[in-house]
Write an enzyme that holds these catalytic residues in place. Structure first.
Site, PDB file in Angstrom:
ATOM      1  NE  ARG A 192      13.339  57.356 -45.339  1.00 35.21           N
ATOM      2  CZ  ARG A 192      13.913  56.389 -44.721  1.00 35.21           C
ATOM      3  NH1 ARG A 192      14.366  55.099 -45.187  1.00 35.21           N
ATOM      4  NH2 ARG A 192      14.634  56.535 -43.694  1.00 35.21           N
ATOM      5  CB  VAL A 237      -2.821  64.294 -47.489  1.00 31.52           C
ATOM      6  CG1 VAL A 237      -2.078  63.117 -46.793  1.00 31.52           C
ATOM      7  CG2 VAL A 237      -3.117  65.425 -46.469  1.00 31.52           C
ATOM      8  CG  ASP A 238       2.005  63.043 -50.980  1.00 29.71           C
ATOM      9  OD1 ASP A 238       0.682  63.324 -51.262  1.00 29.71           O
ATOM     10  OD2 ASP A 238       2.601  62.557 -51.322  1.00 29.71           O
ATOM     11  CG  ASP A 256       5.361  63.283 -44.709  1.00 30.25           C
ATOM     12  OD1 ASP A 256       4.519  62.763 -45.257  1.00 30.25           O
ATOM     13  OD2 ASP A 256       6.120  63.932 -45.583  1.00 30.25           O
ATOM     14  CB  ILE A 257       2.531  58.123 -42.805  1.00 27.60           C
ATOM     15  CG1 ILE A 257       2.564  58.262 -41.283  1.00 27.60           C
ATOM     16  CG2 ILE A 257       2.881  56.578 -43.039  1.00 27.60           C
ATOM     17  CD1 ILE A 257       1.652  57.441 -40.362  1.00 27.60           C
ATOM     18  N   GLY A 258       4.799  58.599 -45.609  1.00 32.93           N
ATOM     19  CA  GLY A 258       4.779  58.380 -47.074  1.00 32.93           C
ATOM     20  C   GLY A 258       4.588  57.029 -47.404  1.00 32.93           C
ATOM     21  CB  THR A 318      23.371  46.507 -67.889  1.00 27.07           C
ATOM     22  OG1 THR A 318      23.880  45.801 -69.040  1.00 27.07           O
ATOM     23  CG2 THR A 318      21.933  46.330 -67.729  1.00 27.07           C
TER      24      THR A 318
END
Length: 206
Positions: free
Chosen positions: A12, A104-105, A7-9, A179
């Site tokens: 990651r 595709v994810d 699974d190439i995001g 902040t």
């Protein structure tokens, strides 16, 4: 026979190796930041039996997938089968007029939800981007939303303002008192609110 699932995001890589019976042998994840070298640098892969098959999902671009394939052929003599979104498959019907334009994810997450028997449902993925997709009782994708994830929202503030410095930190409460805390709480509320509003809209539709 060993099978390697990828699974190439956007930022990651996640992977799982399994045997012929579907039993997990090893798994891992690592940042790749768009670098092909980072994809195959995992030392755990050196200890794996050579995979007879590689199946992958990739949203990081065809160039990265091609670079991985070239390496896998040199290393194991096999290239990946890259899964693509379809108009209809595995009981799920895609709402996109051009299914190939869907990540595709998102497609695989809906297929997984349908296989688990949880429809109707909202399928939520919180990564670099946040996606929410709506699946009805008949397996039809009714549409979805995409908006920036926590890190992207922070980066947009840091890049386009002069008075908000790029500081790391997590939300300590509902409201920040400096902040850094205000940014951390603000982006968390934005993501949570975007998800909640989408779910409410889906409930009215289904």
């Amino acid at each position: 026979m060993t099978r390697l699932l990828l699974d190439i995001g956007n930022t990651r890589l996640k992977w799982l190796a399994e045997d012929a019976a579907g039993n997990a042998l090893a798994s891992g994840e690592r940042a790749h930041r768009g670098s092909a070298a980072e994809l195959h640098a995992d030392p755990d892969w050196a200890r794996l039996p050579p995979p007879a098959r590689i199946v992958g999902a990739n949203v990081a671009g065809d160039e990265l997938a091609a670079a991985f394939d070239a390496w896998a052929v040199r290393r194991w003599g096999v290239r990946a089968r890259w899964v693509r979104p379809e108009a209809q498959a595995f009981g799920v019907r895609n709402a996109y007029a051009e299914p190939a334009r869907m990540g595709v994810d998102r497609w695989l997450a809906m297929v997984g939800a349908w296989a688990l028997g949880v429809a109707p449902c909202c399928v939520i993925d919180c990564g670099t981007a946040v996606t929410v997709d709506v699946l009805d009782t008949g397996g039809a994708h009714r549409g979805g939303v995409i908006f920036p994830g926590l890190a992207l929202m922070r980066e947009a503030l840091y890049r386009h303002t002069k008075r908000i410095p790029p500081e790391a930190g997590e939300a300590a409460g509902a409201l920040g008192v400096d902040t850094r805390g205000c940014v951390a709480s603000g982006v968390l509320h934005a993501v949570a609110g975007g998800i909640a509003r989408t779910v409410e809209a889906a409930e009215r539709e289904l």
